[in-house]
Write an enzyme that holds these catalytic residues in place. Structure first.
Site, PDB file in Angstrom:
ATOM      1  N   SER A 137       0.854  -1.179   0.000  1.00  0.00           N
ATOM      2  CA  SER A 137       0.000   0.000   0.000  1.00  0.00           C
ATOM      3  C   SER A 137       0.891   1.230   0.000  1.00  0.00           C
ATOM      4  CB  SER A 137      -0.889   0.014   1.254  1.00  0.00           C
ATOM      5  OG  SER A 137      -1.549   1.263   1.417  1.00  0.00           O
ATOM      6  N   TYR A 150      -2.967  -1.022  10.283  1.00  0.00           N
ATOM      7  CA  TYR A 150      -2.738  -1.227   8.854  1.00  0.00           C
ATOM      8  C   TYR A 150      -1.403  -0.623   8.428  1.00  0.00           C
ATOM      9  CZ  TYR A 150      -3.912  -1.408   3.855  1.00  0.00           C
ATOM     10  OH  TYR A 150      -3.910  -1.668   2.508  1.00  0.00           O
TER      11      TYR A 150
END
Length: 313
Positions: A137, A150
């Protein structure tokens, strides 16, 4: 000869889009995710163009990824490409996020990815070749508030990937690729655990899971160390590194304005511990149906309109 491709996290979002993309290439597929009924749906989507094996797999259960690899080899004799796209997330201030939620995100997004890498690379070392594609990401290179678990997992995954690439310098036919999307139109935001009080959403600009899937297939065809998918990803990384004070001053207000909706939500665990087949899909509904809009605008037949949009996007 067609490749044997393992796709982990194949029932939703980027993983499901990647499964469809590899099927369109005629590759033989081994699809893994937690929900057997949704795996059956994805198998039907792909089976017209590809030979498909489905293996229900909870990546957080010890031994299941090795069992997945064994099933793939038993069926097809080898593994050429391993795509690891399984991921979950959670919203909440770090000090208010339950410890078990934080740990489950890290367990799913980092530790399970590490185990997948261990299993895949052992197979590739034995056969002498193969490509491992990990889904990272942009939040593996920058940070944003309310997504501590995350961010921690994706930063860890970026570091692990770099180490693996260094350790594989003696094996030129074994590749490790990291695909880093920005905001993507998938259901992960609705499916997230939430202890913040407001439903999360992808901040603009939002890209499609199909675009990320094309980057994944591209890495399988021509391996690259790292691929970024998102128009603002480079700018955000520069701001985070070069102007950290300004970045930190802006990221909180921007996250609250663009990354969170006004819709209130009671605390819940999302799909972190139990799958929800009803919420699994390629897209999350954050973008309009572009193929339909294009067909209406120019009067193209359905299939042609969809193909043209995919090329334009």
């Amino acid at each position: 000869m067609s490749r044997v491709v393992v796709v982990v996290g194949a029932t939703s979002g980027i993983g499901r889009a990647a499964a469809r993309a590899f099927a369109g290439r005629g590759d033989r597929l081994v699809l893994a995710a937690r929900a057997p009924q949704t795996l059956a749906e994805v198998r039907t989507e792909c089976a017209a163009a590809a030979e498909v094996l489905t293996v229900p797999t909870d990546v957080t259960t010890p031994g299941t990824l090795q069992a997945l690899a064994d099933a793939a080899v038993d069926r097809f004799g080898r593994i050429d490409v391993w795509v690891h796209a399984a991921a979950v997330t959670a919203y909440g201030r770090f000090d208010e996020l339950p410890g078990q939620i934080f740990e489950q995100v890290v367990r799913t997004d980092l530790l399970a990815a590490a185990e997948a890498a261990r299993v895949a690379l052992r197979h590739f070392r034995a056969t002498g070749a193969g490509t491992l594609i990990l889904t990272g990401s942009v939040l593996g290179h920058i940070t944003a508030p309310y997504l501590s678990a995350y961010v921690a997992a994706k930063w860890g995954l970026a570091g692990l990937t770099r180490v693996l690439q260094q350790e594989l310098r003696d094996s030129p036919d074994i590749h490790v690729c990291l695909v880093n999307p920005g905001s993507v139109d998938t259901p992960v935001y609705q499916r997230a655990a939430n202890h913040l009080g407001h439903v999360g959403r992808p901040p603009p600009p939002i890209t499609t899971p199909q675009r990320v899937a094309r980057a994944i297939v591209g890495c399988a065809d021509r391996p690259r160390r790292e691929v970024s998918v998102g128009r603002l990803n480079p700018l955000m990384r520069v701001g985070f590194t070069v102007l950290p004070g300004l970045y930190d001053a802006l990221v909180g207000p921007l996250m609250r304005r663009l990354g969170l909706s006004d819709r209130p939500v009671a605390p819940h665990d999302g799909v972190l511990f139990v799958p929800d087949p009803a919420s699994e899909a390629v897209s999350g509904g954050w973008l309009p149906d572009p193929a339909h809009l294009l067909r209406v605008a120019v009067g193209l037949p359905g299939t042609l309109g969809s193909r043209l949009w995919q090329r334009l996007w």
